[in-house]
Design an enzyme around this catalytic site. Sequence first.
Site, mmCIF file in Angstrom:
data_model
loop_
_atom_site.group_PDB
_atom_site.id
_atom_site.type_symbol
_atom_site.label_atom_id
_atom_site.label_comp_id
_atom_site.label_asym_id
_atom_site.label_seq_id
_atom_site.Cartn_x
_atom_site.Cartn_y
_atom_site.Cartn_z
ATOM 1 N N HIS A 497 2.222 -66.844 -16.482
ATOM 2 C CA HIS A 497 3.588 -66.990 -15.965
ATOM 3 C C HIS A 497 4.141 -65.654 -15.476
ATOM 4 O O HIS A 497 4.608 -65.536 -14.337
ATOM 5 C CB HIS A 497 4.479 -67.565 -17.071
ATOM 6 C CG HIS A 497 5.920 -67.704 -16.710
ATOM 7 N ND1 HIS A 497 6.515 -68.915 -16.468
ATOM 8 C CD2 HIS A 497 6.909 -66.784 -16.548
ATOM 9 C CE1 HIS A 497 7.792 -68.737 -16.175
ATOM 10 N NE2 HIS A 497 8.053 -67.439 -16.215
ATOM 11 N N GLU A 498 4.097 -64.645 -16.336
ATOM 12 C CA GLU A 498 4.676 -63.357 -15.966
ATOM 13 C C GLU A 498 3.893 -62.717 -14.823
ATOM 14 O O GLU A 498 4.471 -62.024 -13.974
ATOM 15 C CB GLU A 498 4.721 -62.423 -17.173
ATOM 16 C CG GLU A 498 5.542 -62.944 -18.352
ATOM 17 C CD GLU A 498 6.971 -63.326 -17.989
ATOM 18 O OE1 GLU A 498 7.489 -62.824 -16.964
ATOM 19 O OE2 GLU A 498 7.581 -64.131 -18.718
ATOM 20 N N HIS A 501 5.306 -63.881 -11.598
ATOM 21 C CA HIS A 501 6.449 -63.072 -11.157
ATOM 22 C C HIS A 501 5.959 -61.784 -10.501
ATOM 23 O O HIS A 501 6.514 -61.334 -9.487
ATOM 24 C CB HIS A 501 7.336 -62.717 -12.354
ATOM 25 C CG HIS A 501 8.238 -63.812 -12.811
ATOM 26 N ND1 HIS A 501 9.121 -64.460 -11.966
ATOM 27 C CD2 HIS A 501 8.431 -64.354 -14.045
ATOM 28 C CE1 HIS A 501 9.811 -65.364 -12.662
ATOM 29 N NE2 HIS A 501 9.406 -65.324 -13.914
ATOM 30 N N HIS A 504 4.873 -62.278 -7.028
ATOM 31 C CA HIS A 504 6.046 -62.459 -6.168
ATOM 32 C C HIS A 504 6.616 -61.104 -5.752
ATOM 33 O O HIS A 504 6.942 -60.868 -4.579
ATOM 34 C CB HIS A 504 7.094 -63.280 -6.922
ATOM 35 C CG HIS A 504 8.164 -63.852 -6.044
ATOM 36 N ND1 HIS A 504 9.326 -64.392 -6.540
ATOM 37 C CD2 HIS A 504 8.261 -63.968 -4.695
ATOM 38 C CE1 HIS A 504 10.081 -64.813 -5.554
ATOM 39 N NE2 HIS A 504 9.463 -64.571 -4.419
#
Length: 738
Positions: A497-498, A501, A504
Amino acid sequence: MERRLRFFVLLLCTAMTLSSCGGRKEAPANPLLSEWDTPYGVPPFDRIVPADFPPAFDRAMSLHNAEIEAIASDGDEPTFDNTMLAYDRAGLRLGRLRLLFDMLSASDATPEMQSVRERMMPLLAEHDDRIRMNERLFARIRTLYDVRRSLGLDADEMRLLERTYDEFVRSGALLDADEKARLQRINADLAAAGARFGAHLLAATKAYGLVLGENELEGLPPTVRDAARARAAERGLGNRSLFTLDEPSRLGVLTHSSRRDLREAVYRAYTERCARDSAYDNTREIVEISRLRLEKARLLGYASYADYALSDCMARTPEAADRLLADLWEPALEQAREELGELETLRQRDRRDTSGRFEAWDWWYYAEKLRKRDYAVDEEMLRPYFSLENVRTGIFFLANRLYGITFRPVVVPVSHPQMLAYEVLDADASHLGVLYFDLFSRAGKSGGAWCGLFTEQYYDADGRRVAPAVGVVCNFAPASGTTPTLLTLDETATLFHEFGHALHFLFRDVRYRGLSEVEGDFVELPSQIMENWAFEPEMLRQYATHYRTGEIIPDELVRKLRRSLRFNQGFALTELVAAARTDLDLHRRPEDAPFDPAEFERALTGRYGLIPQIAPRYRYPYFAHIFDGGYEAGYYFYLWAEVLDKDAFEAFRESGDLFDRRLAERFRREVLEPGGSRSGEAMFRAFRGREPDRRAMLRARGLLDEPDTAIRPAPPRMRPYVRLDGDEPLTPAKPITK
């Protein structure tokens, strides 16, 4: 105009430099006040101390004020270049400083850093307000906005102008003088209250410790025991075991301890942090923040703070967000009740448990027993295949398969000896940015996991892309003895998940700094979509190998793991939706009447029919997301984005190749690179070709009963894509010391 601006700033900087001279004894140079001569321009972590920040903030705010004054006092007619472009380039030093401070004050939340934070947050809020309420500056922006259709602007220029105008209006630019003064006071008070809330929560979390002897560890697996012993030794507690409220430690007790009294003690300590009359009571902060937010919203013309906060999100209105939560609530709660029935039956057969009823602190313990019984799999059986090094290698492999990027370990300044740093190289070997991993829990580190920027991506005055420095921060248990850090499935998903980010941030490629940010309820799409790959059979075969034997995870174990992923989803979704509803309803309050946060929360969960064996994932006194984290009225973001991420991942399933490079490149181009240069709706439609479909989320959560068809014949394992030079794979990197 640009020459005048540069001359004005040069005079200011020269005056500041001269005023700092003349003393007999020179103080050590403040590294935050000079250009960073580090590799890739990363922060000089090894030379920064908390005391450096206040003078650096003072200098950066003064410089920013000078830049704004030059724009506002320009005698020429407003143009895009002398107003919008100049404003977008202003405050670069302050922006860089704020990013760095936000990251360090969370990952190294020492008393000194907390003191600086409580001092600086109101001052920074006041600084922001002075700029957004600058009437001369706003007049220039408004002049351009009113004739924007006739200016011949391209799409990015038009969006920057419109978003900047809206930002000023939302910040009070249209208010009269008295209203502006009041709004400034509200914002300063909100910043101070939020900092106090966060400081209380950190102190309460770190103050708790459950020290146990060897005879009190019944049921705990070796990984949990070893971590507790290491924690105790670190604190000088001798041959004892220490359990804290950090997630690996807390869930270790709740999931495995056969001592019901210990499970209750840890559960209550966690859920009663910062409650009324506790040592770090956050009640006053909650009431004050809620009152001030409502006053702010009304001052700006909104019925409630939720109306204000969501007006520039994809949902647009609280009603739209609430419809999603309401649609999910009954299916989730119904499934949770069924799960509770199974767990209660299991508890009644447990001769050790003679209590009268099933309690909230029993859920994790009996859920793990049920997982073993019905799925023939448990966390401890799986953990040997999910060493931290394996998971990190798997993530790098995935990024390379999808996007062609590689990761090269580099020696750069770090903020802690356990931190790892990588240069990220694009498919053409060009520099994309620097990625830091700060993954282990330690004293003085905020709990949870997050990803943020140490430096941002932007284009300089010469049109060159300045690459970002990105940090992934987690709180995993450090390695113990000869056993490496072994992750649970939840921790594995967290790292995926991290890292989403991080991608992104690394891929973001926007011309204007003012177009960096996406809508709040879009921001979790790039992170959550990465979780979808984590436990796909094709991915597991690439990275899930036994840390001792090197054995690839067997297909039979993959089947069991896949089946178990939908286990306990009623509980997981119910506690998440409950937290989102309590957040949204708190910020939908239309009246500023006195209220008791604890009673207000109880009334909400009672009205929704939440069963007592499940609490909202976060209760108000420790709900940092909404009182000190920027997610106020927006905890629903995770669920809104889950609809998007599950539907977006369906595109990869439909392609027949989960690593479809052309599809990934389209996702990068349409979703990851644009930042806020387009709306979330436009980005999703550009990738998917239609509006999002909620059914993909329901399938993933097990709320639509469909078989798992993901298991296919095993493809050959690929090489890990971590490299030093050329194409040669690299052995696992060692921690870089300062």
